[in-house]
Design an enzyme around this catalytic site. Structure first.
Site, PDB file in Angstrom:
ATOM      1  CE  LYS A 156      10.584  22.730  41.336  1.00  0.00           C
ATOM      2  NZ  LYS A 156      11.557  23.096  40.314  1.00  0.00           N
TER       3      LYS A 156
ATOM      4  CG  LEU B 271      13.254  18.376  39.735  1.00  0.00           C
ATOM      5  CD1 LEU B 271      13.625  18.497  41.206  1.00  0.00           C
ATOM      6  CD2 LEU B 271      12.537  19.625  39.263  1.00  0.00           C
TER       7      LEU B 271
ATOM      8  CE1 TYR C  20      13.364  25.062  43.575  1.00  0.00           C
ATOM      9  CE2 TYR C  20      11.591  26.127  42.382  1.00  0.00           C
ATOM     10  CZ  TYR C  20      12.832  25.536  42.392  1.00  0.00           C
ATOM     11  OH  TYR C  20      13.518  25.387  41.220  1.00  0.00           O
TER      12      TYR C  20
ATOM     13  CD  GLU D   4      17.767  18.610  35.905  1.00  0.00           C
ATOM     14  OE1 GLU D   4      16.531  18.526  35.736  1.00  0.00           O
ATOM     15  OE2 GLU D   4      18.293  18.579  37.024  1.00  0.00           O
TER      16      GLU D   4
HETATM   17  N1  PDD Z   1      11.834  24.405  37.380  1.00  0.00           N
HETATM   18  N2  PDD Z   1      14.793  20.489  36.116  1.00  0.00           N
HETATM   19  C1  PDD Z   1      15.050  21.593  36.829  1.00  0.00           C
HETATM   20  C2  PDD Z   1      16.431  21.833  37.295  1.00  0.00           C
HETATM   21  C3  PDD Z   1      13.994  22.487  37.128  1.00  0.00           C
HETATM   22  O1  PDD Z   1      14.246  23.579  37.857  1.00  0.00           O
HETATM   23  C4  PDD Z   1      12.678  22.221  36.652  1.00  0.00           C
HETATM   24  C5  PDD Z   1      11.511  23.118  36.936  1.00  0.00           C
HETATM   25  C6  PDD Z   1      12.477  21.059  35.887  1.00  0.00           C
HETATM   26  C7  PDD Z   1      11.124  20.684  35.332  1.00  0.00           C
HETATM   27  O2  PDD Z   1      10.280  20.177  36.344  1.00  0.00           O
HETATM   28  P1  PDD Z   1       8.702  20.359  36.269  1.00  0.00           P
HETATM   29  O3  PDD Z   1       8.265  19.749  34.994  1.00  0.00           O
HETATM   30  O4  PDD Z   1       8.210  19.627  37.460  1.00  0.00           O
HETATM   31  O5  PDD Z   1       8.421  21.844  36.309  1.00  0.00           O
HETATM   32  C8  PDD Z   1      13.549  20.213  35.657  1.00  0.00           C
HETATM   33  C9  PDD Z   1      10.800  25.279  37.881  1.00  0.00           C
HETATM   34  C10 PDD Z   1       9.694  25.528  36.928  1.00  0.00           C
HETATM   35  C11 PDD Z   1      11.458  26.555  38.384  1.00  0.00           C
HETATM   36  O6  PDD Z   1      12.495  26.419  39.030  1.00  0.00           O
HETATM   37  O7  PDD Z   1      10.920  27.650  38.173  1.00  0.00           O
END
Ligand code: PDD
Length: 284
Positions: free
Chosen positions: A150, A206, A32, A182
């Site tokens: 992801k 991620l 996703y 993270e």
């Molecule tokens: N989550 N690390 C994890 C585990 C995440 O789920 C996310 C983002 C990030 C940040 O990635 P980005 O900057 O590309 O949004 C890091 C999304 C927003 C979610 O699961 O809703």
């Protein structure tokens, strides 16, 4: 009523139907993306597409017949339009699974079409929280060894976030083998001994799009970033800590496990980067 996209069609959310045999439902067999739009403009859509394409490749799902960067852009813009979101902040959710087929652990027949779902909704920036800072807890990182994908398998993230939620904290700081990886749904940056640090890109985190943008902004601002994990024993020495993500922006974390981070207020480096990100996104 909100309008969503499912397998080539735009329809009312309540009319969207998935098969009980969908492998996303049965196995979490899919990936996703969550991306941001500001007043009808997509933010970093190419970067989100690149990460999605890589994830699809890594888990061997092909959408070649259904989707490309251009088509996704059209779908996203149409969702914003049909949901009256062209004048505001919004998030776009996209999920692709290996499709619906008789349940086998191995891949379904080659002709099985992937399931492609997208939706959009308004996003209200929690400005007070961004300014005052939030609290966090530490939590063991019990996820698999491909956190760079992801995947929709988010059970460890869900359980960690729930722990945080139960104590009124915003995020869980995940710790694997004595180092910070993270957050449950964000990347993490911290300042230790005056040095801004974040975990290097690897299979343990991620590759966040916001993280990537922050590197660009930090370079412009001449703020060096060291890609080296923060060790658990360094946590008491943290001068600043902040989470970054598509729905997180730059969120200062001012308390960790009930103890203040630094002086317990958002620090100068996080504030600078938060403001630079707001300008870049056009939300400032
Ligand atoms: N989550 N690390 C994890 C585990 C995440 O789920 C996310 C983002 C990030 C940040 O990635 P980005 O900057 O590309 O949004 C890091 C999304 C927003 C979610 O699961 O809703």
């Amino acid at each position: 009523v909100s309008r969503v996209y499912l397998n080539g069609e735009f329809l009312a959310r309540e009319d969207a139907r998935l098969s009980i045999d969908d492998r996303g439902f049965l196995f979490g067999d899919g990936v996703y993306e969550v991306s941001r739009a500001v007043r009808g403009r997509l933010f970093e859509d190419d970067a989100h597409w690149d990460r999605l394409s890589r994830g699809l490749r890594e888990i061997a799902i092909s959408v070649a017949d259904q989707l490309d960067a251009h088509r996704l852009r059209e779908i996203s813009l149409r969702l914003l339009d049909e949901n009256d979101l062209t004048g505001t902040d919004a998030t776009i959710y996209l999920q692709i699974t290996r499709g619906a087929a008789l349940r086998t652990h191995w891949f379904p027949p080659a002709q099985t079409a992937p399931t492609i779902f997208a939706s959009a909704r308004a996003f209200e920036i929690p400005r007070t929280l961004r300014e005052t800072g939030a609290s966090a807890i530490t939590h063991p990182d019990v996820r698999w060894l491909r956190c760079d994908i992801k995947s929709v398998n988010l059970l460890p993230n869900v359980l960690a976030k729930q722990r945080a939620h139960e104590v009124g904290a915003f995020e869980a700081v995940l710790i694997r083998d004595g180092t910070v990886t993270e957050g449950a749904s964000a990347n993490l940056f911290g300042v230790v001994d005056g040095e801004l640090r974040t975990h290097p890109l690897s299979n343990h985190i991620l590759p966040g799009i916001t993280r990537k943008v922050l590197f660009e902004l930090a370079e412009e601002l001449e703020i060096p970033i060291v890609e080296r994990p923060i060790r658990a024993e360094e946590l008491p020495r943290l001068q600043e800590l902040f989470a970054t993500g598509t729905t997180t922006d730059v969120q200062p974390l001012v308390a960790l496990d009930g103890r203040p981070v630094g002086d317990g207020r958002p620090g100068p480096i996080g504030i600078k980067l938060r403001k630079a990100l707001e300008i870049r996104m056009g939300t400032g």
